[in-house]
Design a protein around this motif. Structure first.
Motif: not given
Length: 119
Positions: A82-95
């Motif tokens: 994940m590059n150029n992350l933005k505040p709206e990418d804030t989350a719990v990520y699940y595979c």
């Protein structure tokens, strides 16, 4: 199939993180692996997926050009760069993983890893 996700953390906007998801168990049956995310007070959403055999990928429009999904079949691991992350990418990520065919559901899920992007 059991999945173990790792690699989340706190990063400033514009920064990068790499998530990993290690699969175990009946890994020979995996057809597709994917990443989903759930932000606070929002529904879970699809992020990216990769075909386990041919490596074909597909991305949500919101991450296209910034995130890259890849796999290492020898290690039974999928990654999300994940590059150029933005505040709206804030989350719990699940595979997640689906076995059998393209029409199968994502039946196996990891425990989730928190990604927080500060502005």
């Amino acid at each position: 199939v059991q999945l173990q996700a790792s690699g989340g953390g706190l990063v400033q906007a514009g920064g990068s993180l790499r998530l990993s998801c290690a699969a175990s168990g009946r890994t020979f049956s995996i057809h597709t692996m994917a990443w989903f995310r759930r932000a606070p007070e929002k529904e879970r959403e699809f992020v990216a997926q990769i075909n386990w055999s041919n490596g074909n990928t597909y991305y949500a429009d919101s991450v296209k050009g910034r995130f890259t999904i890849s796999r290492d079949n020898a290690k039974n691991t999928v990654y999300l760069q994940m590059n150029n992350l933005k505040p709206e990418d804030t989350a719990v990520y699940y595979c997640a993983a689906k076995s059998g065919s393209v029409t199968s559901p994502f039946a196996s899920w990891g425990q989730g890893t928190q990604v927080t992007v500060s502005s």
